[in-house]
Scaffold this motif. Structure first.
Motif, mmCIF file in Angstrom:
data_model
loop_
_atom_site.group_PDB
_atom_site.id
_atom_site.type_symbol
_atom_site.label_atom_id
_atom_site.label_comp_id
_atom_site.label_asym_id
_atom_site.label_seq_id
_atom_site.Cartn_x
_atom_site.Cartn_y
_atom_site.Cartn_z
ATOM 1 N N VAL A 98 -4.509 -31.376 34.786
ATOM 2 C CA VAL A 98 -4.041 -31.775 33.457
ATOM 3 C C VAL A 98 -3.001 -30.783 32.964
ATOM 4 C CG1 VAL A 98 -4.739 -32.181 31.077
ATOM 5 C CG2 VAL A 98 -6.247 -32.847 32.953
ATOM 6 N N PRO A 99 -1.863 -31.266 32.496
ATOM 7 C CA PRO A 99 -0.838 -30.346 31.991
ATOM 8 C C PRO A 99 -1.414 -29.450 30.908
ATOM 9 C CG PRO A 99 0.027 -32.581 32.122
ATOM 10 C CD PRO A 99 -1.449 -32.668 32.370
ATOM 11 N N PRO A 100 -1.115 -28.169 30.934
ATOM 12 C CA PRO A 100 -1.653 -27.274 29.908
ATOM 13 C C PRO A 100 -1.052 -27.570 28.543
ATOM 14 C CG PRO A 100 0.009 -26.154 31.229
ATOM 15 C CD PRO A 100 -0.221 -27.480 31.881
ATOM 16 N N GLU A 101 -1.710 -27.098 27.516
ATOM 17 C CA GLU A 101 -1.158 -27.189 26.162
ATOM 18 C C GLU A 101 0.183 -26.461 26.136
ATOM 19 O OE1 GLU A 101 -4.229 -29.282 23.962
ATOM 20 O OE2 GLU A 101 -2.164 -28.703 23.466
ATOM 21 N N PRO A 102 1.091 -26.833 25.225
ATOM 22 C CA PRO A 102 2.370 -26.114 25.137
ATOM 23 C C PRO A 102 2.147 -24.605 25.025
ATOM 24 C CG PRO A 102 2.406 -28.052 23.721
ATOM 25 C CD PRO A 102 1.000 -27.929 24.227
ATOM 26 N N TRP A 103 2.795 -23.829 25.874
ATOM 27 C CA TRP A 103 2.586 -22.391 25.886
ATOM 28 C C TRP A 103 3.822 -21.629 25.394
ATOM 29 C CZ3 TRP A 103 3.468 -25.520 29.987
ATOM 30 C CH2 TRP A 103 4.548 -25.244 30.811
ATOM 31 N N LEU A 104 4.922 -22.330 25.162
ATOM 32 C CA LEU A 104 6.146 -21.706 24.639
ATOM 33 C C LEU A 104 6.445 -22.336 23.282
ATOM 34 C CD1 LEU A 104 8.238 -21.867 27.952
ATOM 35 C CD2 LEU A 104 7.027 -19.872 27.042
ATOM 36 N N GLN A 105 5.769 -21.854 22.250
ATOM 37 C CA GLN A 105 5.826 -22.518 20.950
ATOM 38 C C GLN A 105 7.226 -22.501 20.344
ATOM 39 O OE1 GLN A 105 3.421 -24.266 20.000
ATOM 40 N NE2 GLN A 105 1.822 -23.540 21.376
ATOM 41 N N GLN A 106 8.011 -21.477 20.669
ATOM 42 C CA GLN A 106 9.360 -21.376 20.100
ATOM 43 C C GLN A 106 10.402 -22.119 20.934
ATOM 44 O OE1 GLN A 106 9.440 -20.007 17.120
ATOM 45 N NE2 GLN A 106 7.245 -19.628 17.408
ATOM 46 N N ASP A 107 9.988 -22.636 22.086
ATOM 47 C CA ASP A 107 10.914 -23.363 22.945
ATOM 48 C C ASP A 107 11.312 -24.674 22.262
ATOM 49 O OD1 ASP A 107 11.347 -23.487 26.369
ATOM 50 O OD2 ASP A 107 11.847 -25.216 25.118
ATOM 51 N N PRO A 108 12.617 -25.009 22.244
ATOM 52 C CA PRO A 108 13.040 -26.250 21.566
ATOM 53 C C PRO A 108 12.443 -27.522 22.173
ATOM 54 C CG PRO A 108 14.852 -25.299 22.849
ATOM 55 C CD PRO A 108 13.774 -24.264 22.781
ATOM 56 N N ALA A 109 11.975 -27.433 23.413
ATOM 57 C CA ALA A 109 11.404 -28.628 24.066
ATOM 58 C C ALA A 109 9.892 -28.734 23.897
ATOM 59 C CB ALA A 109 11.756 -28.617 25.557
ATOM 60 N N ALA A 110 9.298 -27.859 23.101
ATOM 61 C CA ALA A 110 7.825 -27.827 22.995
ATOM 62 C C ALA A 110 7.265 -29.172 22.528
ATOM 63 C CB ALA A 110 7.388 -26.710 22.055
ATOM 64 N N LYS A 111 7.893 -29.770 21.523
ATOM 65 C CA LYS A 111 7.390 -31.054 21.007
ATOM 66 C C LYS A 111 7.559 -32.172 22.036
ATOM 67 C CE LYS A 111 7.887 -30.112 16.062
ATOM 68 N NZ LYS A 111 8.532 -30.515 14.787
ATOM 69 N N SER A 112 8.686 -32.152 22.743
ATOM 70 C CA SER A 112 8.918 -33.168 23.772
ATOM 71 C C SER A 112 7.893 -33.029 24.898
ATOM 72 C CB SER A 112 10.337 -33.021 24.341
ATOM 73 O OG SER A 112 11.297 -33.272 23.341
ATOM 74 N N TYR A 113 7.603 -31.786 25.275
ATOM 75 C CA TYR A 113 6.592 -31.554 26.307
ATOM 76 C C TYR A 113 5.232 -32.071 25.850
ATOM 77 C CZ TYR A 113 3.188 -29.116 29.181
ATOM 78 O OH TYR A 113 2.112 -28.827 29.980
ATOM 79 N N GLN A 114 4.871 -31.770 24.604
ATOM 80 C CA GLN A 114 3.575 -32.206 24.097
ATOM 81 C C GLN A 114 3.459 -33.733 24.109
ATOM 82 O OE1 GLN A 114 0.894 -30.718 23.591
ATOM 83 N NE2 GLN A 114 -0.355 -32.146 22.422
ATOM 84 N N ALA A 115 4.539 -34.414 23.700
ATOM 85 C CA ALA A 115 4.522 -35.888 23.686
ATOM 86 C C ALA A 115 4.376 -36.435 25.104
ATOM 87 C CB ALA A 115 5.799 -36.405 23.037
ATOM 88 N N ALA A 116 5.092 -35.843 26.054
ATOM 89 C CA ALA A 116 5.001 -36.296 27.444
ATOM 90 C C ALA A 116 3.606 -36.014 27.994
ATOM 91 C CB ALA A 116 6.060 -35.585 28.296
ATOM 92 N N ARG A 117 3.065 -34.856 27.662
ATOM 93 C CA ARG A 117 1.716 -34.486 28.110
ATOM 94 C C ARG A 117 0.681 -35.488 27.596
ATOM 95 N NH1 ARG A 117 -2.706 -31.956 25.981
ATOM 96 N NH2 ARG A 117 -3.918 -30.651 27.422
ATOM 97 N N GLU A 118 0.785 -35.850 26.332
ATOM 98 C CA GLU A 118 -0.169 -36.787 25.744
ATOM 99 C C GLU A 118 -0.089 -38.147 26.435
ATOM 100 O OE1 GLU A 118 -0.202 -34.815 21.252
ATOM 101 O OE2 GLU A 118 0.704 -36.785 21.594
ATOM 102 N N ALA A 119 1.124 -38.589 26.745
ATOM 103 C CA ALA A 119 1.280 -39.871 27.434
ATOM 104 C C ALA A 119 0.638 -39.821 28.819
ATOM 105 C CB ALA A 119 2.763 -40.230 27.548
ATOM 106 N N LEU A 120 0.818 -38.703 29.529
ATOM 107 C CA LEU A 120 0.258 -38.583 30.878
ATOM 108 C C LEU A 120 -1.264 -38.557 30.853
ATOM 109 C CD1 LEU A 120 0.806 -38.222 33.891
ATOM 110 C CD2 LEU A 120 0.941 -35.757 33.523
ATOM 111 N N THR A 121 -1.843 -37.729 29.985
ATOM 112 C CA THR A 121 -3.303 -37.614 29.945
ATOM 113 C C THR A 121 -3.955 -38.888 29.405
ATOM 114 O OG1 THR A 121 -3.136 -36.526 27.775
ATOM 115 C CG2 THR A 121 -3.278 -35.112 29.713
#
Length: 513
Positions: A98-121
């Motif tokens: 399972v993809p880990p929770e976003p670990w780079l909170q200041q990264d500009p792609a953090a929200k996009s990663y979280q959305a993609a992670r939620e879709a995958l899981t």
């Protein structure tokens, strides 16, 4: 809008209902004072609120307990190895890491990663594949890009069409070329075999040939297990004879022997000679192994090596590595060395504004566990230089866990400080209460100085966790005299959890007026 009396009656009912857990009959109380549907609903809402409050309390306490247990676990070689082997077995049986929770909170792609992670899981694989591709397109320099190749490939594997499977193979090949040290590379190789197997079933000749070559590879898991058992036994009987064989295993850098190398690191570390120290330094620092877990384990075992060269290696890893898992292991290893140089390195890292916040929190935790580092005094001095609430709260928790007199006074001062955020102040008050030295008199005095309702609620909650009889007196005083009906209800509610024999009569007195 309900009247203040109605709200208070409902709150008393909630308190009595909760007190019923300790033996007071809610049915008997309601026979003396019938409850209308609105009040019954209020009781149910109060009960639900209690469950939420308990859950929050348990999470805070559990987080602190897990921190301490993690410290004990990581200091025990046998426990660590047992846990690691269990994790290996579990991972071998898992189809999806399972993809880990976003670990780079200041990264500009953090929200996009979280959305993609939620879709995958959630099993929305086509959506997830598009989302990970969009992430790379929109944020090509993001810290999430390396991992995104694997997760997009996995999503396409789950979609399952021939074109999807071939696209997934291309993604894994691109990841291997562009990000050979990506932390999910080992999983990517497993996924590659699955993709080729699926394509072979669909008649792809090239994929069938690749699968056949993989099956013919002499590096088979059952043979590795036998070889590993022999090496371990030989190490216990004749270390001089076993060490050359272990060195031979660790010189291999192919993917199929990664599991064997991970086990070999553990065996080498059990006999901490100059030769084994040299092997660990090679794997972690001088000539790093391509497998992330091999490197991390080598760093972990360097925690048992008290030499200038080991210290220099750990300092270099912490300063120069781009792998946060490696840095975290280096922080732990430095904390276990306990030398002046190791402690100073941890302090410098905790003070670095440019370092990842999570790793700084880890350094703060281990500093608190290291008496030679100055304990609560150092953390109190560090606190004004911390930039985020998360770092402050980690420091507050670390000081609170030490349960020292100077820490208790400092925590109360933070709870009183209006320049701090409410969350930080509540956190400080919680840990002041956990120290066991916060009396009912102190709580009453503090309550009288506060104006923020959230802070007052936190004082009431902390009082409810106290074993001091004066704390119960304080709660009864709030329930009886507080002008804010919500705060009165909160006090009544927590009184309902008390085992103090005076509480039942007090609550009944509120009912009678």
């Amino acid at each position: 809008m309900p009247s203040m009396m109605t709200m208070t009656r409902s709150g008393v009912l909630a308190g009595l209902a909760a007190l019923g857990i300790a033996g007071v009959s809610a049915a008997g109380i309601q026979a003396q004072w019938p409850v209308n549907p609105q009040e019954q609903a209020a009781v149910e809402r109060a009960r639900a609120a209690l469950e939420v409050a308990h859950a929050k309390m348990q999470r805070v306490g559990l987080a602190a307990e897990l921190d301490v247990r993690q410290a004990a676990m990581e200091q025990s070689r046998a426990e660590v190895e047992a846990v690691r082997e269990s994790m290996e077995l579990a991972r071998a049986d898992m189809e999806l890491a399972v993809p880990p929770e976003p670990w780079l909170q200041q990264d500009p792609a953090a929200k996009s990663y979280q959305a993609a992670r939620e879709a995958l899981t959630a099993g929305r694989y086509a959506e997830a594949a598009k989302a990970f591709a969009a992430l790379r397109s929109a944020y090509p320099t993001s810290g999430y890009v390396a991992d995104s190749y694997y997760y997009q490939a996995f999503a396409l594997y789950r979609v399952g069409g021939t074109r999807d499977l071939k696209s997934a193979l291309e993604l894994l090949a691109a990841q291997k070329e562009e990000f050979p040290d990506a932390r999910n590379r080992a999983d990517a190789e497993t996924l590659r075999v699955r993709l080729e197997s699926q394509l072979a079933r669909q008649g792809d000749a090239a994929a069938a040939e690749a699968v056949a070559q993989q099956a013919a590879d002499p590096c088979k898991s059952d043979e590795q297990s036998v070889r590993l058992a022999a090496l371990s036994a030989l190490m216990n009987m004749n270390a001089d004879q076993a060490m050359p064989l272990l060195k031979e295993v660790l010189k291999s850098r192919d993917t199929c022997s990664a599991q064997l190398r991970r086990q070999a690191v553990f065996i080498v570390a059990q006999k901490m000679t100059d030769e084994s120290v040299g092997i660990l330094l090679d794997l972690a620092y001088r000539n790093p192994d391509p497998d992330p877990e091999v490197r991390e384990q080598a760093v972990f075992w360097l925690s048992q090596v008290h030499s200038e060269e080991a210290l220099a290696a750990l300092q270099s890893i912490l300063k120069n590595s781009k792998d946060e898992s490696m840095q975290e292991k280096a922080i732990f290893a430095l904390s276990q060395q306990g030398s002046v140089g190791a402690i100073q390195t941890l302090k410098e890292y905790a003070e670095r504004a440019d370092a990842p916040p999570k790793l700084r929190e880890t350094a703060i935790f281990w500093i608190a566990q290291t008496p030679k580092a100055g304990g609560a005094k150092y953390l109190i001095d560090l606190y004004p230089r911390l930039e985020t609430n998360a770092l402050k709260e980690k420091t507050i928790a670390s000081i609170g866990q030490r349960k020292l007199p100077e820490g208790h006074a400092w925590l109360l001062a933070r709870a009183r400080d209006p320049s701090e955020s409410v969350d930080v102040r509540k956190n400080a008050l919680f840990w002041a209460g956990q120290s066991g030295a916060l009396s009912g008199a102190e709580l009453k005095e503090l309550y009288g100085t506060l104006t923020d309702p959230d802070m007052k609620k936190q004082v009431i909650f902390v009082a409810s966790q106290s074993k001091d009889k004066d704390a119960v007196d304080f709660l009864m005083d709030v329930a009886k005299t507080e002008k804010d009906p919500e705060l009165r209800k909160t006090a009544v509610f927590w009184l309902g959890q008390s085992t103090d024999p005076r509480v039942a009569e007090f609550l009944l007195s509120l009912i009678r007026g």
